[in-house]
Each structure stands twice: as structure tokens, then as C-alpha cells.
Motif scaffolding. Structure first.
Motif, PDB file in Angstrom:
ATOM      1  N   THR A 106      -0.953  10.565   3.850  1.00 65.45           N
ATOM      2  CA  THR A 106       0.009   9.606   4.418  1.00 65.45           C
ATOM      3  C   THR A 106       0.318   8.505   3.414  1.00 65.45           C
ATOM      4  O   THR A 106      -0.495   8.183   2.550  1.00 65.45           O
ATOM      5  CB  THR A 106      -0.498   8.957   5.738  1.00 65.45           C
ATOM      6  OG1 THR A 106      -1.386   7.870   5.415  1.00 65.45           O
ATOM      7  CG2 THR A 106      -1.188   9.947   6.649  1.00 65.45           C
ATOM      8  N   ASN A 144       6.575   4.927  -0.122  1.00 64.85           N
ATOM      9  CA  ASN A 144       6.734   5.608  -1.418  1.00 64.85           C
ATOM     10  C   ASN A 144       6.736   7.129  -1.220  1.00 64.85           C
ATOM     11  O   ASN A 144       5.766   7.827  -1.534  1.00 64.85           O
ATOM     12  CB  ASN A 144       5.597   5.155  -2.347  1.00 64.85           C
ATOM     13  CG  ASN A 144       5.758   5.694  -3.753  1.00 64.85           C
ATOM     14  OD1 ASN A 144       6.671   6.474  -4.037  1.00 64.85           O
ATOM     15  ND2 ASN A 144       4.863   5.280  -4.642  1.00 64.85           N
ATOM     16  N   ILE A 194       1.257   9.030  12.094  1.00 63.86           N
ATOM     17  CA  ILE A 194       0.074   8.823  11.235  1.00 63.86           C
ATOM     18  C   ILE A 194      -1.194   8.959  12.087  1.00 63.86           C
ATOM     19  O   ILE A 194      -2.149   9.637  11.697  1.00 63.86           O
ATOM     20  CB  ILE A 194       0.144   7.452  10.519  1.00 63.86           C
ATOM     21  CG1 ILE A 194       1.251   7.512   9.452  1.00 63.86           C
ATOM     22  CG2 ILE A 194      -1.200   7.100   9.876  1.00 63.86           C
ATOM     23  CD1 ILE A 194       1.343   6.319   8.544  1.00 63.86           C
ATOM     24  N   ALA A 234      -7.583   4.567   3.621  1.00 66.28           N
ATOM     25  CA  ALA A 234      -7.176   3.633   2.547  1.00 66.28           C
ATOM     26  C   ALA A 234      -5.792   3.048   2.777  1.00 66.28           C
ATOM     27  O   ALA A 234      -5.096   2.698   1.837  1.00 66.28           O
ATOM     28  CB  ALA A 234      -7.247   4.334   1.191  1.00 66.28           C
ATOM     29  N   VAL A 256      -3.640  -0.113   3.821  1.00 67.55           N
ATOM     30  CA  VAL A 256      -3.974  -1.531   3.696  1.00 67.55           C
ATOM     31  C   VAL A 256      -3.678  -2.248   5.020  1.00 67.55           C
ATOM     32  O   VAL A 256      -2.703  -1.937   5.691  1.00 67.55           O
ATOM     33  CB  VAL A 256      -3.215  -2.178   2.499  1.00 67.55           C
ATOM     34  CG1 VAL A 256      -1.714  -2.223   2.717  1.00 67.55           C
ATOM     35  CG2 VAL A 256      -3.754  -3.556   2.175  1.00 67.55           C
ATOM     36  N   ASN A 311     -10.657   0.771   4.097  1.00 64.90           N
ATOM     37  CA  ASN A 311      -9.908  -0.195   4.903  1.00 64.90           C
ATOM     38  C   ASN A 311     -10.857  -1.173   5.612  1.00 64.90           C
ATOM     39  O   ASN A 311     -11.206  -1.030   6.780  1.00 64.90           O
ATOM     40  CB  ASN A 311      -9.045   0.572   5.932  1.00 64.90           C
ATOM     41  CG  ASN A 311      -8.284  -0.340   6.858  1.00 64.90           C
ATOM     42  OD1 ASN A 311      -8.650  -0.530   8.004  1.00 64.90           O
ATOM     43  ND2 ASN A 311      -7.221  -0.937   6.360  1.00 64.90           N
ATOM     44  N   MET A 365      -6.146  -3.337  -8.762  1.00 62.37           N
ATOM     45  CA  MET A 365      -6.138  -2.990  -7.324  1.00 62.37           C
ATOM     46  C   MET A 365      -4.735  -3.195  -6.778  1.00 62.37           C
ATOM     47  O   MET A 365      -3.841  -3.643  -7.483  1.00 62.37           O
ATOM     48  CB  MET A 365      -7.116  -3.898  -6.553  1.00 62.37           C
ATOM     49  CG  MET A 365      -8.517  -3.928  -7.113  1.00 62.37           C
ATOM     50  SD  MET A 365      -9.646  -4.955  -6.149  1.00 62.37           S
ATOM     51  CE  MET A 365      -9.124  -6.605  -6.603  1.00 62.37           C
ATOM     52  N   GLY A 366      -4.550  -2.893  -5.501  1.00 65.06           N
ATOM     53  CA  GLY A 366      -3.276  -3.146  -4.847  1.00 65.06           C
ATOM     54  C   GLY A 366      -2.973  -4.650  -4.836  1.00 65.06           C
ATOM     55  O   GLY A 366      -3.869  -5.481  -5.009  1.00 65.06           O
ATOM     56  N   MET A 387     -12.990   2.024  -9.077  1.00 64.59           N
ATOM     57  CA  MET A 387     -13.177   2.464  -7.688  1.00 64.59           C
ATOM     58  C   MET A 387     -13.538   3.941  -7.574  1.00 64.59           C
ATOM     59  O   MET A 387     -14.024   4.389  -6.537  1.00 64.59           O
ATOM     60  CB  MET A 387     -11.911   2.180  -6.868  1.00 64.59           C
ATOM     61  CG  MET A 387     -11.749   0.749  -6.430  1.00 64.59           C
ATOM     62  SD  MET A 387     -13.167   0.146  -5.486  1.00 64.59           S
ATOM     63  CE  MET A 387     -12.987   1.053  -3.963  1.00 64.59           C
TER      64      MET A 387
HETATM   65  P1  NDP Z   1      -2.319  -0.519  -1.739  1.00 61.81           P
HETATM   66  O1  NDP Z   1      -1.405  -1.626  -1.310  1.00 61.81           O
HETATM   67  O2  NDP Z   1      -2.346  -0.128  -3.158  1.00 61.81           O
HETATM   68  O3  NDP Z   1      -1.982   0.804  -0.874  1.00 61.81           O
HETATM   69  C1  NDP Z   1      -1.890   0.761   0.512  1.00 61.81           C
HETATM   70  C2  NDP Z   1      -1.565   2.124   1.089  1.00 61.81           C
HETATM   71  O4  NDP Z   1      -1.244   1.946   2.477  1.00 61.81           O
HETATM   72  C3  NDP Z   1      -0.327   2.773   0.481  1.00 61.81           C
HETATM   73  O5  NDP Z   1      -0.443   4.160   0.600  1.00 61.81           O
HETATM   74  C4  NDP Z   1       0.794   2.259   1.372  1.00 61.81           C
HETATM   75  O6  NDP Z   1       1.959   3.069   1.328  1.00 61.81           O
HETATM   76  C5  NDP Z   1       0.113   2.362   2.724  1.00 61.81           C
HETATM   77  N1  NDP Z   1       0.669   1.452   3.724  1.00 61.81           N
HETATM   78  C6  NDP Z   1       1.086   0.182   3.571  1.00 61.81           C
HETATM   79  N2  NDP Z   1       1.464  -0.336   4.751  1.00 61.81           N
HETATM   80  C7  NDP Z   1       1.261   0.641   5.679  1.00 61.81           C
HETATM   81  C8  NDP Z   1       1.473   0.714   7.084  1.00 61.81           C
HETATM   82  N3  NDP Z   1       1.942  -0.316   7.798  1.00 61.81           N
HETATM   83  N4  NDP Z   1       1.164   1.860   7.709  1.00 61.81           N
HETATM   84  C9  NDP Z   1       0.683   2.932   7.031  1.00 61.81           C
HETATM   85  N5  NDP Z   1       0.479   2.926   5.691  1.00 61.81           N
HETATM   86  C10 NDP Z   1       0.768   1.784   5.028  1.00 61.81           C
HETATM   87  O7  NDP Z   1      -3.757  -0.912  -1.210  1.00 61.81           O
HETATM   88  P2  NDP Z   1      -5.181  -0.616  -1.871  1.00 61.81           P
HETATM   89  O8  NDP Z   1      -5.291   0.822  -2.225  1.00 61.81           O
HETATM   90  O9  NDP Z   1      -5.457  -1.657  -2.868  1.00 61.81           O
HETATM   91  O10 NDP Z   1      -6.141  -0.920  -0.635  1.00 61.81           O
HETATM   92  C11 NDP Z   1      -6.264  -0.026   0.449  1.00 61.81           C
HETATM   93  C12 NDP Z   1      -7.429  -0.465   1.310  1.00 61.81           C
HETATM   94  O11 NDP Z   1      -8.610  -0.353   0.547  1.00 61.81           O
HETATM   95  C13 NDP Z   1      -7.347  -1.937   1.746  1.00 61.81           C
HETATM   96  O12 NDP Z   1      -7.924  -2.057   3.010  1.00 61.81           O
HETATM   97  C14 NDP Z   1      -8.200  -2.663   0.723  1.00 61.81           C
HETATM   98  O13 NDP Z   1      -8.754  -3.847   1.236  1.00 61.81           O
HETATM   99  C15 NDP Z   1      -9.270  -1.621   0.456  1.00 61.81           C
HETATM  100  N6  NDP Z   1      -9.914  -1.706  -0.838  1.00 61.81           N
HETATM  101  C16 NDP Z   1      -9.153  -1.576  -1.976  1.00 61.81           C
HETATM  102  C17 NDP Z   1      -9.761  -1.643  -3.218  1.00 61.81           C
HETATM  103  C18 NDP Z   1      -8.975  -1.437  -4.477  1.00 61.81           C
HETATM  104  O14 NDP Z   1      -9.582  -1.359  -5.557  1.00 61.81           O
HETATM  105  N7  NDP Z   1      -7.668  -1.323  -4.438  1.00 61.81           N
HETATM  106  C19 NDP Z   1     -11.197  -1.925  -3.349  1.00 61.81           C
HETATM  107  C20 NDP Z   1     -11.891  -1.965  -2.082  1.00 61.81           C
HETATM  108  C21 NDP Z   1     -11.259  -1.872  -0.878  1.00 61.81           C
HETATM  109  P3  NDP Z   1       3.181   2.879   0.277  1.00 61.81           P
HETATM  110  O15 NDP Z   1       2.598   2.371  -0.997  1.00 61.81           O
HETATM  111  O16 NDP Z   1       3.720   4.289   0.192  1.00 61.81           O
HETATM  112  O17 NDP Z   1       4.167   1.948   0.915  1.00 61.81           O
END
Ligand code: NDP
Length: 394
Positions: free
Chosen positions: A36, A40, A85, A99, A101, A123, A203-204, A265
Motif C-alpha cells: 500500500t 505515489n 487499505i 509503516a 505514517v 508505526n 527518514m521521512g 533502518m
Molecule cells: P514516510 O513519510 O516516508 O512514508 C509514509 C508511508 O505512508 C508512505 O508509503 C505514504 O504514501 C503512506 N501514507 C501517508 N499518508 C497515508 C495515509 N493517510 N494513509 C495511508 N498511507 C499513507 O514515513 P516513514 O517511512 O519515515 O515512517 C513510517 C512510519 O515508521 C512512521 O510511523 C514513523 O514514525 C516510523 N518510523 C520511521 C523511521 C524512519 O527511519 N523513517 C524510523 C522509525 C520509525 P505515499 O508516500 O505514497 O504518499
């Protein structure tokens, strides 16, 4: 063949998960059920073709035609929207990466747990929002939650074979984020670009800003409380600028177990993917002689009010976690949109907590999904009002 799903596949954690799955043989080794994304769809379609996923789902319904076009002739099913989803989480998969956000990750994670799946949980917002519900659901359905946040993976690994009753303290490390060495008085005017310049981790966008404000660490303190069931006073935070120790566990005999590794990560994701075994992972190895020194300092709570607020949230319990997370998400949106200043984010959260708690305290920690979603919704409204009031004063 093990089956997997990745929720939030197109994000930073999702990409790292995709990388590990691909390196391990992709469709030759894993059967990919659901992937999912949010908006993007080009990347989502690419991943779905590469892993030969059963279904690809985007959150934004207006992106469905583009996703359908990008996957035409591939045999991958497509769907869109929050409900799709969540439905994707009902499809049988042995291992599910959570994962997405923000609080949007809660419902799909919960649905996967109800089917007794192993949930690799990045998450953190879902544990903060609904920790007792998630943990009770996992226990009731024989599901397992494996921590993916690097700090919690570190703690989990330090606790392997240990009795939690012998734990005296858990010490979470924090880089201090992009603005760590700025003078206090300059923080109010920090821009999004400046807050995004994280010293160690890629990170994001949202978690990177949360690292600069330490809202990320505040979420992790609550996540530690929920996941490991320790008392709030057993959880400490220390600034460790090198980000090489990912967290530490102190035991009652005075021993401290620290987990070290490169800030990548793919270590904690790979650990969750291969658990209970360890597999070779493509992460950098540390050269300790070259690193030579590690440094630590106590965080200043005036600089990082989020660390004080998370203590209030843990003492209120009940729905305070949902209010905290939702108001933090709104405050972050408003900062990203240039409506409020960097230090105003904590003001929005504090005001929202004061307005909604303790009215929303539960007698016990038994909360339903409906309670949580209502608290989340109300907190977003109140936080929006608090942000508007702050923006008017700028
Ligand atoms: P990103 O912003 O890089 O990615 C988020 C993902 O969620 C993307 O696939 C995005 O889709 C999708 N998304 C965004 N909004 C929605 C929504 N409303 N419904 C469904 N999908 C959605 O985030 P990260 O990968 O950085 O972080 C993801 C999770 O992991 C978070 O909870 C964060 O706190 C946690 N985390 C992250 C770390 C890291 O190193 N990045 C480290 C530890 C924890 P699209 O891009 O296609 O719009």
C-alpha cells in the motif's frame, strides 16, 4: 514460501523493507500479498510488479485511475481508499510491515492483529494512540508485535532471554535532531528546511521534523511504556549525538546492555523480518577504533517541551495518547504549512491536552476503537483551533 504485506511501502521504512525483500530473492523467496501507498502510485506500481504482489492499494482515491493504468496487464489487483487499505490487512500474510505514517496506520495494524499475524511495527503512532487496545488484541488473537523503531528493536534485542522483572531502567538515545546545537532563542524562527537537516538518519519528512522537536522521542517514551509495560519513571532519555547506540537496558545488578550499530533502518527491519533468527544484512559495520569516542548529555526540557508533555500523557493514560498524537500531527501539518513556528508545535499540543483532558480520562485502560477514533477526531479539531489562535499572534 513465507507471505508478506507492506503497508506504507512507498515511504522511507517501506523502501528499506522492499530493499531487504528484493535482496533476499523477491518473488522467488516471498509471496507478496498486499503493498500500500498514499499518493505515489508510480512507485507503488513499480514495487508491485517487481514483487508480483496480489494487490496494490493507494490511500488517495483520486489516484486509482493512475494506479490502474500503471498496473495494466500485470495481474496485480488494484484498489484505493482507507477502507481498501484496511481490507488488504484481512488478506492472509505471515508477516505484515506497518509503516504508514501517522494515526492512519492504526486500523490496518489492528486488523492484521485480529487475524493473528506477526506485525512488524514501525508505526509508533498506533501504539501511542491505542497501546492497550493493540497489545490486548495481539494477546487475544495469538498475534505477535515485533518492534521496528530502532530504539525499541534495540531494547527488544537487549531483553532477549532476560526477565523484564530484572529491568531497572530503559534508556532511549536521541540524536537531538537538526537543531540540537542552535541557541535556544533562535529555535522559534527555525524553518522547515532547517529542521529537516537531520545529522545522522535519512527518514521521512514528518519523523525528521519530529526528531528536531523531540516529539519523536516523546512518542517513543510512550511507545516504550506501552510495549514493554515498564513504569514511566523507569524510562530515561539521553542525547547521544553519534546515533550509534540505539538504546540501553539497565538491570537490577547494575549491568547495562547497549545495542550498537550503524544508523540504518535495514538493521531493525531485517531483525524483525528474520526473527527469531539473525540473517546477514547489508548494513555498514562499525569501526570502533575510528569512532574512538561516544558522547552523551542530558536533554534540556525547556528546549524540548515534548519530553515534559509525554510524562503528563503517561500519568493521564486512557485517551491522552490519542489526543497527544493527533494534536501533534495537526501541529506538524501547521508548521510544515508555515502557519505556526517551530516552538509553537508544543504549545498546540499542550493547549489541546489541557482542553480535552481529564474530561476524556477513562476509569480503566479498556478503550474501544470507537473511543480512540472519537478522541483523535476531537483532538484534531481542538488542535486546529489552537494553531489558528497561535498563527493569528505571529
Ligand atoms: P514516510 O513519510 O516516508 O512514508 C509514509 C508511508 O505512508 C508512505 O508509503 C505514504 O504514501 C503512506 N501514507 C501517508 N499518508 C497515508 C495515509 N493517510 N494513509 C495511508 N498511507 C499513507 O514515513 P516513514 O517511512 O519515515 O515512517 C513510517 C512510519 O515508521 C512512521 O510511523 C514513523 O514514525 C516510523 N518510523 C520511521 C523511521 C524512519 O527511519 N523513517 C524510523 C522509525 C520509525 P505515499 O508516500 O505514497 O504518499
Amino acid at each position: 514460501m513465507r507471505s508478506i504485506s507492506i503497508f506504507g511501502a512507498t515511504g522511507s521504512v517501506g523502501e528499506s523493507t522492499f530493499d531487504l525483500i528484493s535482496r533476499a530473492g523477491g518473488p522467488q523467496t516471498f509471496r507478496t500479498v498486499a503493498l500500500t501507498g498514499g499518493r505515489n502510485v508510480a512507485r507503488l506500481a513499480e514495487m508491485a510488479r517487481a514483487l508480483r504482489a496480489e494487490v496494490a492499494v493507494c490511500a488517495d482515491e483520486s489516484c486509482l485511475p493512475a494506479l490502474r493504468d500503471a498496473l495494466a496487464g500485470s495481474g496485480v489487483e488494484v484498489a484505493a481508499g482507507d477502507a481498501a487499505i484496511a481490507d488488504a490487512a484481512d488478506r492472509p500474510a505471515d508477516w505484515v510491515m506497518s509503516a504508514i505514517v501517522g494515526a492512519a496506520g492504526l486500523v490496518p495494524g489492528l486488523r492484521a492483529l485480529r487475524h493473528g499475524r506477526t506485525l512488524a511495527l514501525a508505526n509508533k503512532e498506533s501504539l501511542v494512540t491505542a497501546g492497550p487496545l493493540l497489545m490486548a488484541t495481539a494477546a487475544a488473537h495469538g498475534a505477535r508485535i515485533l518492534p521496528v523503531d530502532s530504539e525499541h528493536s534495540a531494547i527488544f534485542q537487549a531483553l532477549a532471554g532476560e526477565d523484564i522483572a530484572a529491568v531497572e531502567r530503559i534508556i532511549l538515545t536521541a540524536s537531538g535532531g537538526a537543531l540540537r546545537d542552535w541557541p535556544m532563542e533562535a529555535l522559534a524562527n527555525a524553518t522547515v528546511k532547517e529542521a529537516l537537516a537531520h545529522p545522522n538518519w535519512a527518514m521521512g519528512q514528518r519523523i525528521t521534523i519530529d526528531s528536531a522537536s523531540m516529539f519523536n522521542k516523546a512518542l517513543e517514551v510512550i511507545e516504550t511504556r506501552e510495549y514493554f509495560d515498564v513504569r514511566p519513571d523507569q524510562i530515561e532519555v539521553i542525547i547521544h549525538p553519534e546515533s550509534l547506540i540505539h538504546s540501553l537496558v539497565g538491570f537490577q545488578d547494575g549491568a547495562i546492555m547497549a545495542h550498537m550499530g550503524a544508523p540504518d533502518m535495514r538493521h531493525s527491519i531485517g531483525y524483525a523480518l528474520n526473527w527469531p533468527e539473525r540473517a546477514a544484512l547489508p548494513v555498514a559495520r562499525l569501526d570502533l577504533a575510528q569512532i574512538a569516542t561516544l558522547s552523551f548529555r542530558a536533554p534540556d526540557l525547556n528546549r524540548y517541551p515534548a519530553l515534559r508533555l509525554c510524562r503528563d500523557v503517561m500519568s493521564m493514560r486512557g485517551l491522552a495518547g490519542a489526543v497527544f498524537n493527533a494534536s501533534k500531527e495537526i501541529a506538524l501539518d501547521q508548521f510544515l504549512a508555515g502557519q505556526i513556528g517551530f516552538m509553537d508545535m508544543a504549545g498546540v499540543v499542550e493547549t489541546t491536552l489541557a482542553r480535552l483532558m481529564p474530561e476524556m480520562c477513562l476509569e480503566t485502560d479498556v478503550m474501544t476503537l470507537e473511543d480512540i477514533l472519537r478522541a483523535d477526531h476531537l483532538a484534531r479539531i481542538r488542535a486546529g483551533e489552537a494553531a489558528t489562535a497561535l498563527a493569528a499572534r505571529r
